[in-house]
Enzyme design. Sequence first.
Site, short mmCIF file in Angstrom:
data_model
loop_
_atom_site.label_atom_id
_atom_site.label_comp_id
_atom_site.label_asym_id
_atom_site.label_seq_id
_atom_site.Cartn_x
_atom_site.Cartn_y
_atom_site.Cartn_z
N HIS A 9 0.84 -1.19 0.00
CA HIS A 9 0.00 0.00 0.00
C HIS A 9 0.88 1.23 0.00
O HIS A 9 2.03 1.20 0.45
CB HIS A 9 -0.94 0.00 1.22
CG HIS A 9 -2.09 -0.93 1.05
ND1 HIS A 9 -3.03 -0.75 0.07
CD2 HIS A 9 -2.46 -2.05 1.72
CE1 HIS A 9 -3.94 -1.72 0.16
NE2 HIS A 9 -3.60 -2.51 1.14
N ARG A 69 -6.94 -5.42 8.31
CA ARG A 69 -6.51 -4.28 9.10
C ARG A 69 -5.47 -3.46 8.36
O ARG A 69 -4.67 -3.99 7.60
CB ARG A 69 -5.89 -4.74 10.43
CG ARG A 69 -6.88 -5.42 11.36
CD ARG A 69 -6.20 -5.84 12.65
NE ARG A 69 -7.13 -6.44 13.58
CZ ARG A 69 -7.90 -5.77 14.42
NH1 ARG A 69 -7.84 -4.46 14.44
NH2 ARG A 69 -8.72 -6.39 15.24
N GLU A 93 -17.59 -5.03 4.11
CA GLU A 93 -16.85 -3.80 4.38
C GLU A 93 -17.71 -2.67 4.94
O GLU A 93 -17.30 -2.01 5.88
CB GLU A 93 -16.15 -3.34 3.10
CG GLU A 93 -15.14 -4.35 2.58
CD GLU A 93 -14.46 -3.88 1.31
OE1 GLU A 93 -13.51 -3.10 1.41
OE2 GLU A 93 -14.89 -4.31 0.23
N ASP A 152 -12.83 0.39 4.93
CA ASP A 152 -13.99 1.02 4.30
C ASP A 152 -15.16 1.15 5.27
O ASP A 152 -15.96 2.08 5.17
CB ASP A 152 -14.40 0.24 3.06
CG ASP A 152 -13.49 0.54 1.88
OD1 ASP A 152 -13.64 1.61 1.28
OD2 ASP A 152 -12.62 -0.28 1.59
N ARG A 211 -10.33 5.83 -1.80
CA ARG A 211 -9.86 4.68 -1.06
C ARG A 211 -9.63 5.09 0.39
O ARG A 211 -9.37 6.25 0.70
CB ARG A 211 -8.56 4.15 -1.66
CG ARG A 211 -8.76 3.44 -2.98
CD ARG A 211 -7.47 2.76 -3.40
NE ARG A 211 -7.66 1.99 -4.62
CZ ARG A 211 -8.19 0.77 -4.65
NH1 ARG A 211 -8.56 0.19 -3.53
NH2 ARG A 211 -8.33 0.15 -5.80
N ARG A 220 -7.93 -10.81 -5.44
CA ARG A 220 -9.06 -9.99 -4.95
C ARG A 220 -9.62 -9.17 -6.09
O ARG A 220 -8.87 -8.59 -6.88
CB ARG A 220 -8.63 -9.07 -3.80
CG ARG A 220 -9.83 -8.28 -3.24
CD ARG A 220 -9.51 -7.56 -1.95
NE ARG A 220 -8.76 -6.35 -2.15
CZ ARG A 220 -9.03 -5.17 -1.56
NH1 ARG A 220 -10.07 -5.07 -0.75
NH2 ARG A 220 -8.28 -4.12 -1.76
#
Length: 878
Positions: free
Chosen positions: A140, A580, A505, A542, A711, A395
């Site tokens: 990320h 997480r 989410e 989210d 995001r 995913r």
Amino acid sequence: MFEIDAHLRENVRQLGELLGEVIRSHLGADMLARIERIRLGAKSARQGSDEGAKVLQQALAELDDEQVVQVARAFNQFLNLANISEQYQRIRRLRDGEEARFEDRVLSELLARLQQAGHESSALAQQLAKLEIELVLTAHPTEVSRRTLIQKYDAISEQLAWRDHNDLTPAELSRCRDRLARLIASAWHTDEIRHERPTPVDEAKWGFAVIENSLWQAVPNYLRKIDQTLQDSIGERLPLDAAPVRIASWMGGDRDGNPNVTATVTREVLLLARWMAADLYLRDVDGLAAELSMHAASKALLAQAGDSREPYRAVLKQLRERLRVTRQWAQDALHADIPAPAQVLSDNAELLAPLQLCYDSLKASGLGLIADGHLTDTLRRVATFGLFLVRLDLRQESTRHSQAVSEITQFLGLGDYSQWTEAKRQSFLLKELENPRPLLPGHFRATPDTAEVLATCKVAAEAPAGALGSYVISMAGAPSDVLAVQLLLKEAGLQRPMRVVPLFETLDDLEFAGKCINTLLGLDGYRRRLAGPQEVMIGYSDSSKDAGTLAATWAQYRAQERLVQVCRNHEVELILFHGRGGTVGRGGGPAHAAILSQPPGSVAGRFRVTEQGEMIRFKFGLPELAVQSLEMYVAAVLEATLAPPKPPKPAWRKLMDQLAEQGVEAYRGVVRGEPTFVDYFRQATPEQELGRLPLGSRPAKRRAGGIESLRAIPWIFAWTQTRLMLPSWLGWEVALEQALADGHGKTLQAMRAQWPFFRTRIDMLEMVLAKADASIARLYDERLVADEHKALGESLRQRLQRMQQVVLTLTGQTELLQASPDIRAALTVRDSYLDPLHLLQAELLARSRQQQGALDSPVERALLVTVAGIAAGLRNTG
């Protein structure tokens, strides 16, 4: 008030002096003096000096664009050196045997408590050996440091360790100082920012580097420690094939909203993992072949070795040749679709068998001491990493699958799947899953989006089972979301079972999670295809962005409770996968406390969790830190399995329901209800600039739109940069204030004292509030925000101060982190480096917005350096 460890302070001082020498050599004494004047001004201003604040403001105002870059780089490097010193200090404390903190509780102490609670020694050993903990590494954009700099920082840490020996001669100490100076100079003269976005393959290679440079060594080391602890505590041994913790990855498999992750990329990453695994095992086998020169061997080994006078080397030579063929094939297959030769290792058993044969032979020949050396380490690596290094998850977002199925049904003249009821969708999908004939004719030509979905499913079908983990469906909301993926995988030719995992989410989806899984498990067709446990992923990022952390965490807790009960009713085992992030706003925080705060029954020997962004480096970047982190996971999951917390009292549930209701109303009242909120957010934070910066391979948004389209990472990251930390606490201040006003103070105190879930949330809030700073946030507003929006900023800062006061009331302290003076002291030291970076960033944002300069302009470059520096200073940023 707060004292810093003298050894840590000395390391920070010496590294800072060496950096100062490098800066003087490169930029001159005048620039170094200016940087020092800024640092001292920031320190003085932080202590309340008006004169210090004036000196700081004046020194910064005098900087031209090029000087701003150098000043920002200096403070960025100071913060990175402070991080290195703190990281090494943790290692040093471990070496010195100092008492572990709560979250790093020693396994031996836990085993003793469990024995006192009535658990049999043999049962404890068996439970520990069969733990299934999977850490899923994700790439990320919160990891802003370049890989080349990370390697230099690791080398600096190694030199600190070398210098710590108490028997060094003056000449050796001098050479060590010279090496440190060269490394710091090398880091200073290395560009700390990326000029191009990393590709998903780049991110995957970064993940492989963490394994190669740290986890490859840490895994056998932590397993040795556990084995020794078991022997000392309960007289049991850890089996050689035990792998309590395994590593998985999303790097190269997570295509949710990231068009850069394609089927081609996923195939490449799978091959790179096989190449890396073969290369690492080759190094191990080469070492073993050099070591195992003895001739005493079992009949089984001699039969495999032939007439060789060095039978172990003969057997290892055979394995080495197969590993070389495997590595070469993986390299060649990156460039062309080449079938695997017969000698390519394709199953873990083929890798394990010759190593186990050598081990058994050594034991049978009275050479157990040798068997328990490097060979044991290699066998434990095989158990943990296997032939494929990591299991890659896939995913994708649920609507991509629905669109693909809709395209198929319309092509076949069956109607538009997207318009069908849920019951009709389920009926169609179950029927087609049971049908042995293919659904798609050979002449079907899909649109590019659907073709990519089908290509991904084909990659999954062709990959070895051990190379893949789960197929995760983000934004899942119905049983048909799971069945649709199963059908697409079937159409791609997947013959084996693969876990298809719904990710719940949003707040609504979390509320519906139990009902969704109950429906799925009640479908005969689905139940027949369910191989092993039912896996469900709980989304933290989210859900918190949707409803605020208060309502989201309570919804996550209740969803887990319902899922545990549903699976128990259906007599199906459950794996909960926790998505997480690094920050409190994304479910982050100390992992030990987080695991022990889960609902009873939700951690039943299994635990799956994402490790994201910069937290991978801080927890697993150095072997000794990785050993500590891995041990912590094992201890926490064992304790949560065998000594779970008691369920909350009815009165606590009732109060949490009230808090959550008030919290989500307060949160949404600001984020959705304030008409100027979006404008304020984009003016007061670097949110829009972060989207332009080359921090990661993923776009900042899933789609066009406002806050809802962002995001969770840039949403959190932007507020962290300004130190308002809004997403982590917004909503809590209103709910807790109201509860105290309504006379629930004693109940809240009891919840904090007796309920790990609530205590952990308050502790995490305290940590993030200690990093928050209303005065810093105000500086951004004063420089960047239009007058008509400043009242909203003032209102939010007042809310922050109310939140801080509420936490002090609940904890009974007069100052945040009063009970954790070492953490508070570390934050205080960082402020004198962080404050100038914040002031610089606010000024650079203003200049950037006026100039609208190119990414390679001094202003834009300096801006990215401040982002990196603030991220380094605050650590868990996104």
